[in-house]
Design a protein around this motif. Structure first.
Motif, PDB file in Angstrom:
ATOM      1  N   ARG A   1       7.078  -1.941  -3.637  1.00 29.36           N
ATOM      2  CA  ARG A   1       6.595  -2.726  -2.805  1.00 29.36           C
ATOM      3  C   ARG A   1       6.215  -4.336  -3.332  1.00 29.36           C
ATOM      4  NH1 ARG A   1       1.762  -1.199   1.704  1.00 29.36           N
ATOM      5  NH2 ARG A   1       1.725  -3.496   2.776  1.00 29.36           N
ATOM      6  N   PRO A   2       6.715  -5.270  -2.930  1.00 24.89           N
ATOM      7  CA  PRO A   2       6.468  -6.626  -3.187  1.00 24.89           C
ATOM      8  C   PRO A   2       5.058  -7.129  -3.004  1.00 24.89           C
ATOM      9  CG  PRO A   2       8.060  -6.808  -1.505  1.00 24.89           C
ATOM     10  CD  PRO A   2       7.784  -5.392  -1.808  1.00 24.89           C
ATOM     11  N   ASN A   3       4.580  -7.718  -3.968  1.00 23.95           N
ATOM     12  CA  ASN A   3       3.133  -8.401  -3.763  1.00 23.95           C
ATOM     13  C   ASN A   3       2.146  -7.506  -3.373  1.00 23.95           C
ATOM     14  OD1 ASN A   3       3.893 -11.228  -4.442  1.00 23.95           O
ATOM     15  ND2 ASN A   3       4.961 -11.341  -2.443  1.00 23.95           N
ATOM     16  N   ALA A   4       2.175  -6.081  -4.008  1.00 18.12           N
ATOM     17  CA  ALA A   4       1.339  -5.141  -3.426  1.00 18.12           C
ATOM     18  C   ALA A   4       0.041  -5.398  -4.214  1.00 18.12           C
ATOM     19  CB  ALA A   4       1.963  -3.663  -4.008  1.00 18.12           C
ATOM     20  N   THR A   5      -0.962  -4.904  -3.154  1.00 13.46           N
ATOM     21  CA  THR A   5      -2.435  -4.842  -3.610  1.00 13.46           C
ATOM     22  C   THR A   5      -2.622  -3.781  -4.623  1.00 13.46           C
ATOM     23  OG1 THR A   5      -3.184  -3.502  -1.955  1.00 13.46           O
ATOM     24  CG2 THR A   5      -2.971  -5.952  -1.459  1.00 13.46           C
ATOM     25  N   ILE A   6      -3.679  -3.447  -5.111  1.00 16.47           N
ATOM     26  CA  ILE A   6      -4.124  -2.524  -6.091  1.00 16.47           C
ATOM     27  C   ILE A   6      -3.887  -1.189  -5.327  1.00 16.47           C
ATOM     28  CG2 ILE A   6      -6.433  -2.627  -6.302  1.00 16.47           C
ATOM     29  CD1 ILE A   6      -6.231  -2.250  -9.384  1.00 16.47           C
ATOM     30  N   GLU A   7      -4.625  -1.268  -4.055  1.00 15.27           N
ATOM     31  CA  GLU A   7      -4.776  -0.105  -3.062  1.00 15.27           C
ATOM     32  C   GLU A   7      -3.458   0.296  -2.908  1.00 15.27           C
ATOM     33  OE1 GLU A   7      -8.120  -2.977  -1.795  1.00 15.27           O
ATOM     34  OE2 GLU A   7      -6.213  -3.136  -2.569  1.00 15.27           O
ATOM     35  N   ASP A   8      -2.177  -0.450  -2.762  1.00 12.43           N
ATOM     36  CA  ASP A   8      -1.088  -0.029  -2.379  1.00 12.43           C
ATOM     37  C   ASP A   8      -0.435   0.593  -3.386  1.00 12.43           C
ATOM     38  OD1 ASP A   8      -0.853  -1.513   0.146  1.00 12.43           O
ATOM     39  OD2 ASP A   8      -0.300  -3.333  -0.906  1.00 12.43           O
ATOM     40  N   ILE A   9      -0.687   0.549  -4.712  1.00 13.65           N
ATOM     41  CA  ILE A   9      -0.302   1.260  -5.781  1.00 13.65           C
ATOM     42  C   ILE A   9      -0.768   2.759  -5.670  1.00 13.65           C
ATOM     43  CG2 ILE A   9      -0.191   1.497  -8.241  1.00 13.65           C
ATOM     44  CD1 ILE A   9      -0.356  -1.578  -8.415  1.00 13.65           C
ATOM     45  N   GLY A  10      -1.990   2.838  -5.293  1.00 10.21           N
ATOM     46  CA  GLY A  10      -2.675   4.148  -5.242  1.00 10.21           C
ATOM     47  C   GLY A  10      -4.178   4.046  -5.713  1.00 10.21           C
TER      48      GLY A  10
ATOM     49  N   SER B   1     -12.997   5.947 -29.779  1.00 11.19           N
ATOM     50  CA  SER B   1     -13.252   7.028 -29.089  1.00 11.19           C
ATOM     51  C   SER B   1     -14.149   6.662 -27.716  1.00 11.19           C
ATOM     52  CB  SER B   1     -14.191   8.012 -29.838  1.00 11.19           C
ATOM     53  OG  SER B   1     -15.192   7.038 -30.361  1.00 11.19           O
ATOM     54  N   HIS B   2     -14.534   5.240 -27.449  1.00 13.86           N
ATOM     55  CA  HIS B   2     -15.125   5.039 -26.187  1.00 13.86           C
ATOM     56  C   HIS B   2     -14.071   3.739 -25.662  1.00 13.86           C
ATOM     57  CE1 HIS B   2     -18.578   7.410 -26.950  1.00 13.86           C
ATOM     58  NE2 HIS B   2     -18.521   6.861 -28.202  1.00 13.86           N
ATOM     59  N   ASN B   3     -13.599   3.730 -24.478  1.00 17.41           N
ATOM     60  CA  ASN B   3     -13.033   2.633 -23.855  1.00 17.41           C
ATOM     61  C   ASN B   3     -13.490   2.485 -22.427  1.00 17.41           C
ATOM     62  OD1 ASN B   3     -10.213   1.907 -25.366  1.00 17.41           O
ATOM     63  ND2 ASN B   3     -10.594   4.185 -25.761  1.00 17.41           N
ATOM     64  N   LEU B   4     -13.532   1.240 -22.165  1.00 15.96           N
ATOM     65  CA  LEU B   4     -13.737   0.907 -20.594  1.00 15.96           C
ATOM     66  C   LEU B   4     -12.627  -0.281 -20.285  1.00 15.96           C
ATOM     67  CD1 LEU B   4     -17.419  -0.704 -21.605  1.00 15.96           C
ATOM     68  CD2 LEU B   4     -16.758   1.695 -20.492  1.00 15.96           C
ATOM     69  N   ALA B   5     -12.403  -0.103 -19.027  1.00 12.41           N
ATOM     70  CA  ALA B   5     -11.192  -0.727 -18.626  1.00 12.41           C
ATOM     71  C   ALA B   5     -11.437  -1.239 -17.173  1.00 12.41           C
ATOM     72  CB  ALA B   5     -10.008  -0.081 -18.577  1.00 12.41           C
ATOM     73  N   LYS B   6     -10.732  -2.377 -16.591  1.00 10.00           N
ATOM     74  CA  LYS B   6     -10.877  -2.927 -15.139  1.00 10.00           C
ATOM     75  C   LYS B   6      -9.509  -3.392 -15.059  1.00 10.00           C
ATOM     76  CE  LYS B   6     -13.820  -6.156 -12.656  1.00 10.00           C
ATOM     77  NZ  LYS B   6     -14.944  -7.072 -12.951  1.00 10.00           N
ATOM     78  N   ALA B   7      -9.077  -3.286 -13.857  1.00 13.32           N
ATOM     79  CA  ALA B   7      -7.816  -3.693 -13.494  1.00 13.32           C
ATOM     80  C   ALA B   7      -7.604  -4.111 -11.925  1.00 13.32           C
ATOM     81  CB  ALA B   7      -6.599  -2.306 -13.570  1.00 13.32           C
ATOM     82  N   THR B   8      -6.716  -5.052 -11.772  1.00 17.33           N
ATOM     83  CA  THR B   8      -6.380  -5.546 -10.618  1.00 17.33           C
ATOM     84  C   THR B   8      -5.064  -6.071 -10.432  1.00 17.33           C
ATOM     85  OG1 THR B   8      -6.964  -6.858  -8.776  1.00 17.33           O
ATOM     86  CG2 THR B   8      -6.808  -8.019 -10.845  1.00 17.33           C
ATOM     87  N   ALA B   9      -4.478  -6.129  -9.504  1.00 17.07           N
ATOM     88  CA  ALA B   9      -3.214  -6.598  -8.953  1.00 17.07           C
ATOM     89  C   ALA B   9      -2.980  -7.906  -8.255  1.00 17.07           C
ATOM     90  CB  ALA B   9      -2.295  -5.560  -8.077  1.00 17.07           C
ATOM     91  N   LYS B  10      -2.271  -8.862  -8.673  1.00 16.37           N
ATOM     92  CA  LYS B  10      -2.155 -10.164  -7.933  1.00 16.37           C
ATOM     93  C   LYS B  10      -0.615 -10.608  -8.130  1.00 16.37           C
ATOM     94  CE  LYS B  10      -4.420 -14.683  -7.121  1.00 16.37           C
ATOM     95  NZ  LYS B  10      -5.578 -15.458  -7.145  1.00 16.37           N
TER      96      LYS B  10
END
Length: 270
Positions: free
Chosen positions: A170-179, A229-238
């Motif tokens: 899906r073009p220009n999908a939001t992160i919610e569109d990905i799943g 052994s410790h990882n934090l992550a934050k993601a978005t789509a634009k």
């Protein structure tokens, strides 16, 4: 120069998993591969074995590049506090906002400018050309690393960008569109850990709305990760890209820098 897909595809082929609410036992057990030496001399190895070996080789190479292996002195820049301004609302931190001069993807318009805070003692590391996306812009087929910062006593952070088409049609999908958050991290997990990510290593997920974008955040305990052994992550789509901010630390680093790393991840936005 080989295309980016030849470097990353065997390891990072999407394996989208259903959302995982909670997992209490680790089910993945390595399987030994036994090959008769005489038969191996006359018969080609089974396809599954060849594929498994190839993934191990590629995974080892990727992990070495993403891990905290010291770089030559010439590859380290000065402390961030000597060239970045203080963060207005975060005393003790400096403010980094990426611009088109920083990465090939920003110059190509494939990534929107992103920002985050970091301690002034951290240093920026050069990103290896094989990971930078420099050779595949503006149409990279696989994820690439945008920027990396590190403090040997506190940990490291990196910004990873992934073409949206790798995760959804899906073009220009939001992160919610990905799943769901679990579905997204199942695809991008190797770029968080340097090797693999198991569902039970996902300790916490959260969803946050900032402006018109939704962000997925993760707390991971990854004892076998090459990044720490410790990882934090934050993601978005634009636009056409998913952008992932990752903070990693060893057990020793985590004891003194947990709050610092969490502040850095919380500050990340596009």
């Amino acid at each position: 120069m080989a295309s980016s897909s030849s470097v990353f595809s065997p390891l990072l082929r999407p394996s989208l998993r259903l959302p995982v609410a909670s997992v209490t036992t680790r089910s993945s057990v390595p399987h030994a591969v036994s090959v008769d030496s005489a038969a191996a001399a006359t018969q080609p190895a089974p396809l599954a074995v060849v594929s498994h070996r190839r993934e191990l080789v590629v995974g080892t190479a990727l992990g070495a590049l993403l891990s905290a292996t010291p770089l030559p002195v010439g590859a380290r820049e000065v402390e961030a506090g000597k060239y970045l301004p203080p963060a207005p609302s975060s005393p003790g931190f400096v403010f980094f906002k990426a611009s088109t001069k920083d990465t090939p993807a920003l110059r190509a318009g494939n990534v929107e400018p992103y920002e985050f805070i970091l301690p002034p003692t951290w240093k920026q590391l050069r990103v290896a050309n094989i990971l930078s996306g420099n050779y595949c812009q503006p149409k990279c087929a696989e994820p690439w690393v945008e920027v990396k910062f590190e403090d040997e006593r506190q940990g490291k952070v990196q910004v990873v960008a992934s073409p949206l088409i790798r995760l959804t049609n899906r073009p220009n999908a939001t992160i919610e569109d990905i799943g769901s958050p679990e579905k997204l991290i199942a695809s991008l997990g190797p770029f968080v850990t340097g090797n693999t990510l198991e569902p039970e290593e996902i300790i916490e997920t959260s969803v946050e709305k900032i402006g018109d974008l939704t962000y997925y955040s993760y707390v991971l305990e990854t004892p076998l990760a090459l990044t720490g052994s410790h990882n934090l992550a934050k993601a978005t789509a634009k636009g056409s890209t998913v952008v992932l901010f990752v903070a990693s630390a060893s057990d020793k680093q985590w004891q003194s820098s947990e709050k610092i790393l969490k502040a850095m991840v919380d500050s990340f936005q596009i």
